[in-house]
Design a protein around this motif. Structure first.
Motif, mmCIF file in Angstrom:
data_model
loop_
_atom_site.group_PDB
_atom_site.id
_atom_site.type_symbol
_atom_site.label_atom_id
_atom_site.label_comp_id
_atom_site.label_asym_id
_atom_site.label_seq_id
_atom_site.Cartn_x
_atom_site.Cartn_y
_atom_site.Cartn_z
ATOM 1 N N PRO A 267 0.801 -0.971 0.034
ATOM 2 C CA PRO A 267 -0.195 0.319 -0.066
ATOM 3 C C PRO A 267 0.630 1.456 0.199
ATOM 4 O O PRO A 267 1.084 2.136 -0.519
ATOM 5 C CB PRO A 267 -1.324 0.096 1.075
ATOM 6 C CG PRO A 267 -0.646 -1.592 1.596
ATOM 7 C CD PRO A 267 0.612 -2.264 1.143
ATOM 8 N N LEU A 268 1.981 1.009 0.899
ATOM 9 C CA LEU A 268 3.214 2.370 0.894
ATOM 10 C C LEU A 268 3.399 2.708 -0.637
ATOM 11 O O LEU A 268 3.503 3.630 -1.023
ATOM 12 C CB LEU A 268 4.024 1.641 1.951
ATOM 13 C CG LEU A 268 5.386 3.094 1.666
ATOM 14 C CD1 LEU A 268 5.062 4.143 2.682
ATOM 15 C CD2 LEU A 268 7.101 2.646 1.694
ATOM 16 N N ALA A 269 4.112 1.999 -1.200
ATOM 17 C CA ALA A 269 4.536 2.334 -2.359
ATOM 18 C C ALA A 269 3.767 2.395 -3.583
ATOM 19 O O ALA A 269 3.159 3.336 -3.983
ATOM 20 C CB ALA A 269 5.742 0.328 -2.703
ATOM 21 N N GLN A 270 2.563 1.743 -3.707
ATOM 22 C CA GLN A 270 1.393 2.743 -4.012
ATOM 23 C C GLN A 270 0.653 3.921 -4.511
ATOM 24 O O GLN A 270 0.876 4.193 -5.098
ATOM 25 C CB GLN A 270 0.422 0.833 -4.357
ATOM 26 C CG GLN A 270 0.384 -0.267 -4.861
ATOM 27 C CD GLN A 270 1.098 -0.378 -6.065
ATOM 28 O OE1 GLN A 270 0.324 0.353 -7.270
ATOM 29 N NE2 GLN A 270 2.075 -0.401 -6.346
ATOM 30 N N GLY B 292 2.497 10.671 -9.392
ATOM 31 C CA GLY B 292 1.586 10.737 -10.758
ATOM 32 C C GLY B 292 2.074 9.446 -11.238
ATOM 33 O O GLY B 292 2.903 10.082 -12.531
ATOM 34 N N LEU B 293 3.404 8.698 -10.940
ATOM 35 C CA LEU B 293 3.682 8.249 -11.784
ATOM 36 C C LEU B 293 2.839 6.692 -12.213
ATOM 37 O O LEU B 293 1.980 6.206 -11.883
ATOM 38 C CB LEU B 293 4.570 6.790 -10.987
ATOM 39 C CG LEU B 293 5.488 7.957 -9.871
ATOM 40 C CD1 LEU B 293 6.644 7.582 -9.002
ATOM 41 C CD2 LEU B 293 6.968 9.245 -11.442
ATOM 42 N N LYS B 294 3.971 5.775 -13.518
ATOM 43 C CA LYS B 294 2.864 5.164 -14.555
ATOM 44 C C LYS B 294 3.475 4.009 -13.706
ATOM 45 O O LYS B 294 2.220 3.456 -13.279
ATOM 46 C CB LYS B 294 3.673 4.920 -15.687
ATOM 47 C CG LYS B 294 2.849 4.816 -16.822
ATOM 48 C CD LYS B 294 3.513 4.789 -18.363
ATOM 49 C CE LYS B 294 4.578 3.753 -18.335
ATOM 50 N NZ LYS B 294 5.665 3.212 -19.168
ATOM 51 N N ASP B 295 4.678 3.766 -13.066
ATOM 52 C CA ASP B 295 4.364 2.504 -12.188
ATOM 53 C C ASP B 295 5.185 2.190 -11.429
ATOM 54 O O ASP B 295 6.301 2.892 -11.299
ATOM 55 C CB ASP B 295 4.418 1.212 -13.921
ATOM 56 C CG ASP B 295 6.234 1.122 -14.181
ATOM 57 O OD1 ASP B 295 6.979 2.183 -13.821
ATOM 58 O OD2 ASP B 295 5.818 0.694 -15.055
ATOM 59 N N GLU B 296 6.667 1.164 -11.198
ATOM 60 C CA GLU B 296 6.787 0.405 -9.960
ATOM 61 C C GLU B 296 8.414 1.344 -10.938
ATOM 62 O O GLU B 296 9.081 1.434 -9.948
ATOM 63 C CB GLU B 296 6.873 -1.079 -9.994
ATOM 64 C CG GLU B 296 5.796 -1.201 -8.436
ATOM 65 C CD GLU B 296 4.079 -1.708 -9.881
ATOM 66 O OE1 GLU B 296 4.742 -1.822 -10.825
ATOM 67 O OE2 GLU B 296 3.403 -1.476 -9.086
ATOM 68 N N ASP B 297 8.414 0.932 -11.848
ATOM 69 C CA ASP B 297 9.434 1.279 -12.473
ATOM 70 C C ASP B 297 9.990 2.894 -12.604
ATOM 71 O O ASP B 297 11.580 3.971 -12.434
ATOM 72 C CB ASP B 297 9.822 1.035 -14.169
ATOM 73 C CG ASP B 297 10.266 -0.509 -14.469
ATOM 74 O OD1 ASP B 297 10.749 -1.392 -13.591
ATOM 75 O OD2 ASP B 297 10.161 -1.120 -15.003
ATOM 76 N N GLU B 298 8.965 3.352 -12.490
ATOM 77 C CA GLU B 298 9.322 4.932 -12.679
ATOM 78 C C GLU B 298 9.041 5.183 -10.994
ATOM 79 O O GLU B 298 9.700 6.384 -10.953
ATOM 80 C CB GLU B 298 7.999 5.611 -12.586
ATOM 81 C CG GLU B 298 8.000 5.791 -14.502
ATOM 82 C CD GLU B 298 6.745 7.067 -15.556
ATOM 83 O OE1 GLU B 298 6.273 7.593 -14.227
ATOM 84 O OE2 GLU B 298 6.664 6.629 -16.109
#
Ligand code: TNX
Length: 531
Positions: free
Chosen positions: A341-344, A351-357
């Motif tokens: 939940p924290l990462a999401q 406003g990032l696209k995904d985990e790589d960003e």
């Protein structure tokens, strides 16, 4: 141990001009110079310390305590070292070395060049010059020659993973000495990983109290079925105190080797999470990892973690004066961030696209921090994936594409592709004849054939290729002797790739010089792999 036939070879081997890496320009001259106990080393004020180093290098085998003086009486046999600003065209690391029957003259625009001239000079003597005890009845004659020399690349590196297996400080010094002998000028120390944290950080004592020690180590390569894993039952660990690090940095500095420290994040961090569980994504307490592979336990991307990493980097910067600080970035599986939940929440807020960003955001925070302190961030090529931090230097390990992309984007690049620079790979196609290694096949001729500048780059882009380095990942390298076996002679080949002009390279010629050079390495007690 040196056997009698080896000793004879050591004395007799025509070191001739078996210099590795091969100098850019070398002209044999008639005659020779013989070093005696009354030879005087003359220096100017700025090369006084280098004169002392040369005297120290020559003492053990010769027994001569050569005088180091500002000048010598006329007619004296002299080794003269001078810094000469008119030679700036040779670059910061170039030099001239002229050996005539009466005199050896070293001139260089900068101290580094004079140091490399000294390394070349050592290799002009019979290999026995490298002995640690006096060689009786030896005659210390070198051929007359004129050498003008400078390196092709600025970053000539060797890497050592001290996290998977801790390597004693004395071995790191030996590796620095060997790097210097081969005119390599970077030692990349991989200080932290899942299996161990190896540097004292005063603000976070548990990193070494807990993170530097693992209970045991997996035997052999991990089977895909983890129920089959077997462990050795032997605790393993160790770390460098800040005093140790200061000593290593100073030792390397006088040998013109910059140590590039690596603190891995956000992946390869289980030892840190074992020390401070709040760095993880889950409430569980983890042990320091006892197996090898890519580990899902990466640090969480919260602000407290970013502060932790920056606090660690603050102590690291205070210890390592070099420009480059490596923050890893490779192999950070996103499974835990996807479920966290924290990462999401961070992805949404930013406003990032995904985990790589999100990883790129993390890396940018380190880049800003290091840049604000006048340093340059270095990362493995995964740091390209969610967008590259503005000042990052990219180390291209998964082939050369990361290097190409980064150079095209105007970033400096260090080439470290597995295909040509992974010294943890096998040296023989017959793996049964070799000690257990991680896999792969990297024979000496493949290293020698390596061309660090990707053909796809324009000359302008190619200027961003700083150089390359050889990797010693130590999952299957348990101790210094094995590290030497895996590094040599492949590091000799890489040194020539990085120093010698492309058009002066020749593999048969290299092999002929290597025959003499291996005698040197034997005298230096290097456990090289026989050809
Ligand atoms: C990949 S190279 C890794 C290391 C391993 C190595 C083994 C890189 C950036 N990551 O963690 O030790 O392969 O060859």
């Amino acid at each position: 141990m040196i056997t009698l036939p080896t000793l004879l070879l050591v004395l007799a081997a025509d070191s001739g001009l078996a210099v590795i890496p091969r100098p850019a320009h070398l002209t044999p001259r008639p005659g020779s110079f013989t070093l005696t106990g009354s030879t005087i080393i003359t220096t100017d004020a700025r090369s006084r310390a280098l004169g002392g180093m040369l005297a120290d290098y020559l003492f053990p085998a010769t027994g001569f305590r050569l005088a180091v003086r500002p000048s010598a009486p006329s007619g004296a046999r002299v080794v003269a070292i001078r810094l000469d600003a008119t030679l700036t065209a040779l670059g910061a690391e170039g030099y001239r070395l002229d050996v005539t029957p009466g005199r050896v003259t070293i001139r260089a625009p900068q101290p580094a060049g004079a140091f490399y001239a000294i390394q070349t000079l050592r290799q002009l003597f019979p290999p026995a010059i490298f002995r640690a005890a006096r060689v009786p009845a030896a005659v210390w004659t070198i051929p007359a020659v004129s050498i003008e020399d400078s390196p092709r690349f600025r970053w000539r590196g060797v890497h050592l993973d001290v996290a998977r297996h801790f390597m004693p400080k004395e071995f790191v010094k030996k590796l620095v000495d060997l790097a210097a002998l081969h005119k390599l000028n970077r030692l990349h120390l991989h200080l932290t990983d899942d299996q161990g944290w190896r540097i004292e950080i005063r603000q976070y004592p548990r990193l070494t109290a807990v993170g530097a020690w693992r209970r045991q180590t997996i035997i052999g390569r991990p089977d895909p079925d983890s129920t089959k894993w077997r462990f050795d039952g032997q605790p393993h660990g160790g770390f460098y105190t800040q005093d140790d690090i200061t000593e290593l940095v100073a030792y390397a500095q006088v040998r013109f080797v910059t140590i590039v420290p690596e603190i891995e994040m956000p992946g390869h961090s289980q030892a840190a999470i074992a020390s401070y569980p709040e760095l993880g994504n889950k409430p569980d307490t983890l042990p320091v990892w006892t197996a090898w592979g890519v580990d899902e336990n990466i640090v969480n991307p919260g602000d407290a973690t970013i502060r932790f990493e920056q606090n660690v980097l603050t102590e690291v910067m205070a210890l390592f004066p070099g420009r480059w600080i490596h923050v890893g970035g490779d192999e950070a599986p996103k499974t835990q961030w996807k479920a966290s939940p924290l990462a999401q929440a961070r992805i949404r807020e930013l406003g990032l696209k995904d985990e790589d960003e999100l990883q790129s955001h993390f890396t940018r925070r380190m880049d800003e921090f290091l840049t604000a302190h006048g340093r340059s961030l270095v990362g493995w090529d995964e740091i390209l994936e969610g967008g590259l931090a503005p000042n990052a230097v990219v180390m291209s390990w998964r082939g050369i594409d990361g290097g190409i992309a980064a150079a095209r984007a105007g970033h400096d690049v260090v080439m470290a592709p597995g295909s040509h620079t992974y010294f943890d790979h096998y040296q023989s196609a017959d793996t049964t004849a070799e000690p257990l290694a991680i896999g792969g096949f990297l024979p000496l001729d493949t290293v020698y054939a390596y061309e660090p500048v990707p053909a796809a780059l324009t000359p302008d882009e190619a200027r961003h290729v700083l150089g390359a380095q050889g990797q010693l990942w130590t999952e299957y390298i348990p101790d210094p002797k094995r590290a030497e076996y895996m590094a040599f002679p492949r590091a000799c080949a890489l040194a020539e790739v990085l120093w010698t002009p492309q058009e002066e390279k020749s593999y048969p010629d290299f092999l002929a010089r290597l025959a003499t050079h291996l005698v040197r390495l034997g005298v230096l007690d290097v456990n090289y792999r026989p050809l």
